[in-house]
Write an enzyme that holds these catalytic residues in place. Structure first.
Site, short mmCIF file in Angstrom:
data_model
loop_
_atom_site.label_atom_id
_atom_site.label_comp_id
_atom_site.label_asym_id
_atom_site.label_seq_id
_atom_site.Cartn_x
_atom_site.Cartn_y
_atom_site.Cartn_z
N GLU A 27 -5.08 -8.69 -0.61
CA GLU A 27 -5.91 -8.50 0.59
C GLU A 27 -7.35 -8.28 0.15
O GLU A 27 -7.60 -7.66 -0.90
CB GLU A 27 -5.48 -7.27 1.42
CG GLU A 27 -4.20 -7.48 2.18
CD GLU A 27 -3.81 -6.27 3.05
OE1 GLU A 27 -4.72 -5.59 3.59
OE2 GLU A 27 -2.61 -6.03 3.17
N GLU A 45 0.81 -1.23 0.00
CA GLU A 45 0.00 0.00 0.00
C GLU A 45 0.84 1.28 0.00
O GLU A 45 0.68 2.14 0.87
CB GLU A 45 -1.01 -0.03 1.16
CG GLU A 45 -1.99 -1.17 1.01
CD GLU A 45 -3.24 -1.08 1.87
OE1 GLU A 45 -3.29 -0.23 2.78
OE2 GLU A 45 -4.18 -1.87 1.63
C1 BG6 Z 1 -4.72 -2.69 4.63
C2 BG6 Z 1 -3.38 -3.01 5.24
O1 BG6 Z 1 -4.81 -1.30 4.51
O2 BG6 Z 1 -5.87 -3.01 5.31
C3 BG6 Z 1 -3.42 -3.96 6.40
O3 BG6 Z 1 -2.47 -3.45 4.28
C4 BG6 Z 1 -4.65 -3.68 7.24
O4 BG6 Z 1 -2.22 -3.82 7.11
C5 BG6 Z 1 -5.88 -3.93 6.37
O5 BG6 Z 1 -4.73 -4.40 8.43
C6 BG6 Z 1 -7.18 -3.76 7.11
O6 BG6 Z 1 -7.23 -2.49 7.66
P1 BG6 Z 1 -7.50 -2.22 9.19
O7 BG6 Z 1 -7.29 -0.78 9.36
O8 BG6 Z 1 -8.88 -2.66 9.44
O9 BG6 Z 1 -6.50 -3.07 9.93
#
Ligand code: BG6
Length: 466
Positions: free
Chosen positions: A366, A164
């Site tokens: 992700e 990211e």
């Molecule tokens: C992404 C990141 O932005 O989203 C992760 O790469 C992160 O590190 C994931 O955990 C989910 O976001 P959050 O803020 O709910 O943990």
């Protein structure tokens, strides 16, 4: 017709600072994220990252559970502060051994290791040597990437450069990179990260010519709030600064003219030399990985709408640039209990847009739903909402493939419970539950959630039952 290719990489994801914990062990030096939880600005009532899920200790159990789930791939990040000890680049052999053992264990179970070089955790010595907006950053990252490629290159087929990159730039203050939002410094961060990424790609091609390497931004289709032409301009503006600037730099080796003009109009210097452009041009990726959680909707803001906007800025919402564009709510979408909109069709559309724009195979690194899972008295976690979320998204993934998008793999977030970037351990994402609370570490027991068994079944039939 098969919905998914034969060797489709069904997997799951994590990142080092969010699962490993044990920050004082194994010769690790301090990182920005170790200190983040202690800062006065960190949200109250939630844990920081020092203990996390103690995967540093329980990695064998965790990998065994992933293998039993049938994962074909596992995307994790290597912790930069576990590998490099100081600004001279001294290598921490304990760190090398730890990740070598982890990789070997994955290979033992035929799980393809997919390695992110850098996922938000910056060694403090790098920050003290000028930080990310300083040119030294590029040198530090190049050296680190070289160490990774030399030590693990023979076992890794897929590398991811920077997790990211776009969110790091947009939320530079949140990730402890800058003290406050400052456009001029953010642009330096943007350019340095792009150069660092290009250097790592060039190194990868030199040291591991048969491996594949790609970026891993967070990408979201941006809708226009209405068909008012001004809102459509806002859509173009927001998607440029949220998505395309980053992918253009790595895939096309340049910044768009419209972006350069935008920066000038904001009255900020943005220096890109001929040498820099040469570096970007040489550092082209083999594929694009991206993280997808939701889409965004944009409108042209007015003074009033800016005042009324109460949305807090994070990876998925709250983006406001006066006179340029503002993220707004999409009334057609439901939200997770943490306020992120859920948009499975948007997933297909984002896949199509990325593939069409850059003509490279894609990998999803992700995708997932953060929720307050409950451990029932009989020791189960009934996360039917997560199964539902995945069903909807994987159906759209199959549709994107049938529409012609070349997809290498799907690695949802997350393999096991971990600490969220800014909402603690109560915002859980894993297929595997970790028995701890915000401040009570309990027994750290690992427990399969209902979604674990559901995903196992899906992988067994290569997604044909979706
Ligand atoms: C992404 C990141 O932005 O989203 C992760 O790469 C992160 O590190 C994931 O955990 C989910 O976001 P959050 O803020 O709910 O943990």
């Amino acid at each position: 017709m098969n919905k998914f290719p034969k060797n489709f990489l069904w997997g799951a994801s994590t990142s080092a600072y969010q699962i490993e914990g044990c920050v004082e062990e194994g010769g690790k030096v301090t990182s920005t994220m170790d200190l983040y939880g202690d800062k006065p600005s960190y949200p109250k009532g939630i844990t920081g990252f020092k203990e996390a899920s103690q995967h540093y200790k329980y990695w064998k159990t965790d990998v065994e559970m992933m293998a039993k789930m049938g994962l074909k791939s596992y995307r994790f990040s290597i912790s930069w502060p576990r590998i490099i000890k100081d600004k001279n680049g001294s290598v921490n052999q304990e760190g090398i051994k730890y990740y070598n053992d982890l990789i070997d264990e994955l290979l033992k179970y035929n799980i393809e290791p997919i390695v992110t070089m850098f996922h938000f955790d910056i060694p403090l010595f790098v920050m003290k040597d000028g930080g990310v907006h300083d040119k030294n950053f590029v040198k530090h990252f190049e050296l680190y990437s070289e160490v990774l490629l030399k030590h693990f290159g023979s076992k890794i087929n897929y590398w991811l450069t920077i997790n990211e990159l776009n969110i790091l730039v947009m939320m530079a203050d949140g990730f402890e990179i800058l003290e406050k939002q400052d456009l001029s410094k953010q642009l330096k961060v943007l350019h340095n990260l792009n150069l660092a990424q290009a250097k790592a790609i060039i190194k990868c091609k030199e040291i591991c010519p048969s491996a594949k390497i790609g970026p891993a931004p967070n990408i979201a289709t941006v809708y226009s709030d209405t068909c008012k032409p001004e809102d459509y301009t806002a859509k173009l503006n927001i998607e440029m600064i949220r998505n395309w600037v980053y992918l253009d730099a790595v895939c096309k080796g340049k910044y768009s003219n419209i972006f350069i003009k935008f920066v000038k109009k904001m009255g900020v210097d943005f220096e890109v030399t001929k040498d820099d452009l040469d570096t970007l041009a040489k550092g082209k990726p083999d594929f694009i990985a991206f993280n997808y959680y939701t889409t965004m909707t944009a409108q042209m803001p007015t003074e009033e709408s800016i005042k009324e906007n109460k949305e807090k800025f994070d990876q998925q919402k709250g983006l406001v640039v006066p006179g340029f564009g503002m993220a707004t709510k999409n009334p057609n979408l439901q939200k997770t209990e943490f306020g992120w909109e859920i948009d499975p069709v948007g997933f297909k559309n984002t896949l199509r847009e990325v593939y069409d724009r850059y003509d490279l195979p894609v990998m999803i690194t992700e995708n997932g739903i953060g929720a307050r899972d409950e451990l029932t008295k009989d020791g189960k976690i009934h996360d039917d909402y997560r199964i539902y979320y995945y069903k909807q998204h994987i159906r759209q993934l199959a549709e994107a493939i049938s529409d012609g998008v070349e997809v290498i793999g799907y690695m949802p977030w997350s393999a096991i419970d971990l600490v969220s970037t800014h909402e603690g351990i109560s915002k859980r994402y894993g297929f595997i539950y970790v028995n701890r609370d915000e401040f009570d570490l309990k027994d750290m027991k690992r427990i399969e959630k209902d979604s674990y068994y559901w995903y196992k079944n899906l992988i067994e039939v290569n997604g044909e039952n979706i």
